[in-house]
Design an enzyme around this catalytic site. Structure first.
Site, PDB file in Angstrom:
ATOM      1  N   LYS A  50       4.435  -6.913  13.152  1.00 18.28           N
ATOM      2  CA  LYS A  50       5.199  -6.553  11.955  1.00 18.28           C
ATOM      3  C   LYS A  50       5.265  -5.034  11.766  1.00 18.28           C
ATOM      4  O   LYS A  50       6.207  -4.507  11.209  1.00 18.28           O
ATOM      5  CB  LYS A  50       4.545  -7.216  10.742  1.00 18.28           C
TER       6      LYS A  50
ATOM      7  N   ASP B 246       6.493 -15.991   3.671  1.00 23.97           N
ATOM      8  CA  ASP B 246       5.750 -14.740   3.656  1.00 23.97           C
ATOM      9  C   ASP B 246       5.460 -14.438   5.118  1.00 23.97           C
ATOM     10  O   ASP B 246       4.651 -15.112   5.747  1.00 23.97           O
ATOM     11  CB  ASP B 246       4.464 -14.926   2.848  1.00 23.97           C
TER      12      ASP B 246
ATOM     13  N   ASP C 128      -1.994  -5.015  -3.324  1.00 20.82           N
ATOM     14  CA  ASP C 128      -1.837  -5.942  -2.202  1.00 20.82           C
ATOM     15  C   ASP C 128      -2.306  -5.289  -0.903  1.00 20.82           C
ATOM     16  O   ASP C 128      -1.621  -4.436  -0.346  1.00 20.82           O
ATOM     17  CB  ASP C 128      -0.352  -6.348  -2.110  1.00 20.82           C
TER      18      ASP C 128
ATOM     19  N   GLU D 248       7.055  -7.977  -1.431  1.00 24.59           N
ATOM     20  CA  GLU D 248       5.844  -8.796  -1.555  1.00 24.59           C
ATOM     21  C   GLU D 248       5.164  -8.674  -2.920  1.00 24.59           C
ATOM     22  O   GLU D 248       4.820  -9.700  -3.520  1.00 24.59           O
ATOM     23  CB  GLU D 248       4.862  -8.461  -0.424  1.00 24.59           C
TER      24      GLU D 248
END
Ligand code: AMP
Length: 570
Positions: free
Chosen positions: A63, A2, A165, A140
């Site tokens: 990211k 992850d 999420d 994800e």
């Protein structure tokens, strides 16, 4: 793996999911990269400390820039986000190899459902630069569901599940169908620029207003300004985390001039600050539900993932929106990595998992440009979007649309491929184009079959064929104009592989020193002097390579740090 905005985790499937600790014994490795004075790359907790002491040589939250041409600086060198990600992957890979005692060559890596094609490719490239074959790029929320989908007991029953999420930098919502061990993504939506850090930014703005400090943006970009901005953000996050378990928290920073600024934050004040951000959570939820044609009451479960869902006000908002308490049986920081490990297990066809089937969806509508019904042309940017594969279609998918040329006796047609939800192609993203030569005929005698095939890794193949002529052409959409591959040269690879990662066995000492250096910069006067002496002693012992001396000096330094910053996790 992850690969998170704030943290990364690595796990393995061996008769079940195991999360792998890093050299410090922790499963969460901060996604922070720093370049130290000797030219060594530092990844993780020590690098995060260096955000405070060496902000110009350290990068976090990269990211967000995956797949963009933006370059981020570590000292005088600059790197693309996927190159920085490759350092994190290298560190995780070394942790996994140390844990497993064998080489690791393949990985499943997760990405936000909303990552574009370029971002997914950048992720794949990051893995490759770290010497890993990225076997699968997994969404994800799909991973989160997979982590829950296996233990049907924790989901309670089969049905539709919404995965909520909220991580450090991204928000993803997915609606999934879980039936007898089959997990199917029905719809996904999200916001690539909404996460825990936005709550930190709101807190920093509030703090600056409360204390009369200059806003970080108003400071010069010099070392002092960068330092203060980093300190403010760290203080904001600490206060925010404390509010997850307390009714109020003091946000405080040590200023470069030695004075201290602080303000008391209550849960109510924070709720008021957070309201605009909570409001932004609603839109992607509404869209995912509308796309999957499900009303909140019809959801069997709501699953929380991402560290920022620990904030009580986020949980409360989720409970309010869905009229029930969301599930949080699996640690929200771990749930995605656990799902990725399940996927790795699936890949290995672990016997225990043979009943689990996984599908995924195309996150965007994909289509071609056609002429506006009222005339005009399909040239350039003026056409209308003809959807071929609609967003949230289960993939792999293959769809056919037939079109006719705009005029009689046309000698060729131009097939222009777009991604996006707008009616006019100029508002969507151009992915590529090609032309198909035609034998001139009347329009009614000509029919062109356009086929889109979208695979599980998000690779699109488009073919066009003239039924009358029996000719066809095809194109595989690999990347847009800013595709990372363009920048991935042999020269660049040589630069990256020449950079060494700090060895794992020095990790605890590295972190201790980084933290001490960060505090040294924050302190003034006698405290600073005492700390400086302890650092010098530790540094000398390290250089002398005397294990006993290092052990004693480390203990002494840790004691000094504990006095200065009580309660800080070591
Ligand atoms: P992730 O990207 O999933 O690792 O999520 C990280 C985000 O979760 C960061 O913004 C953290 O500040 C936030 N977070 C982690 N633990 C807590 C907590 N106990 N309370 C509030 N926020 C948290």
């Amino acid at each position: 793996m992850d690969l998170g905005t704030t943290h990364s985790l690595v796990g393995v499937w061996r008769d079940g999911v195991e999360l792998i600790p890093n050299a410090l014994g922790e499963v969460l490795t901060p996604s922070v990269v720093s370049l130290d004075d000797s030219g060594t790359i530092v990844v993780g907790a020590a690098a995060r400390e260096r955000l405070g002491s060496h902000p110009d040589r350290t990068v976090a939250a990269f990211k967000r820039y995956m797949g963009t041409p933006r370059r981020l600086a570590l000292g005088t060198q600059t790197f693309r986000a996927e190159e920085l990600a490759s350092f994190v992957i290298r560190a995780l890979r070394a942790d996994a190899e140390a844990w497993l005692g064998e080489p690791v060559t393949e990985a499943v890596v997760t990405v936000p459902a909303y990552f574009s094609d370029a971002q997914r490719r950048a992720t794949r490239l990051a893995g490759e630069l770290a010497g890993l074959k990225v076997e699968r790029v997994l969404n994800e929320p799909t991973a989160a569901a997979l982590a829950y989908g296996l233990s049907a007991g924790s989901v309670g029953q089969d049905g539709s599940v919404l995965v909520f999420d909220l991580g450090g930098g991204t928000f993803d919502v997915s609606v999934l169908d879980i039936h007898g061990g089959i997990v199917e993504v029905r719809a996904s939506a999200g916001d690539n620029f909404l996460g825990g850090e936005d709550f930190d930014d709101a807190l920093v703005a509030w703090f600056v207003a409360q204390t009369g400090l200059p806003a970080p943006g108003a400071l010069d970009a010099g070392p002092q300004g960068l330092l203060l901005a980093a300190w403010l953000r760290r203080a904001a996050e600490a206060a925010r985390r404390r509010l997850s378990t307390h009714d109020s928290a003091t946000m405080a920073v040590q200023l470069p001039d030695g004075t201290r600024a602080e303000a008391l934050l209550t849960a109510e004040a924070f709720a008021a600050l957070a309201e605009p951000l909570l409001e932004r959570l609603r839109r992607p939820i509404a869209r995912a539900l509308a796309d999957s044609r499900i009303r909140p009451a019809e959801l069997a479960q709501v699953v929380l993932a991402g560290g920022a869902t620990r904030m009580p006000l986020v949980r409360k908002e989720a409970a309010r929106l869905f009229g029930r308490l969301p599930l949080h049986g699996i640690d929200p920081d771990e749930v995605v990595a656990r799902g990725a490990a399940v996927q790795a297990g699936l890949k290995m066809r672990a016997a225990a998992l043979q009943d689990v089937v996984l599908t995924d969806v195309a996150p965007y509508t994909l289509g071609i440009s056609v002429m506006e019904p009222g005339g005009g042309s399909s040239d350039g940017d003026t056409g209308r979007m003809l959807p071929v594969i609609e967003r949230n279609t289960v993939v792999p998918a293959s769809r056919l649309r037939s079109v006719v040329p705009a005029q009689d006796f046309q000698r060729q047609v131009q097939v222009r491929i777009y991604q996006g939800e707008s009616r006019l192609v100029r508002d969507n993203i151009a992915l590529g184009s090609f032309s198909l030569a035609l034998v001139p005929r009347r329009m009614q005698d000509q029919s062109i079959a356009v086929r889109f095939t979208y695979d599980i890794d998000g690779i699109l193949e488009v073919s066009a064929s003239s039924e009358a002529d029996g000719t066809s052409r095809r194109i595989v959409i690999r990347h847009g104009a800013d595709a990372p591959e363009v920048h991935d040269t042999a020269e660049r690879r040589a630069v990256l592989s020449a950079l060494q990662l700090h060895p794992r066995d020095g990790a605890a000492h590295r972190l201790l020193l980084a933290r001490a250096e960060r505090l040294y910069e924050e302190l003034l006067g006698a405290g600073r002097e005492t700390l400086g002496q302890a650092i010098d002693r530790f540094d000398a012992a390290l250089h002398a390579q005397d294990p006993e001396g290092v052990h004693d000096a480390a203990r002494a330094l840790a004691t000094v740090l504990q006095r200065i910053e009580p309660g800080h996790p070591t």
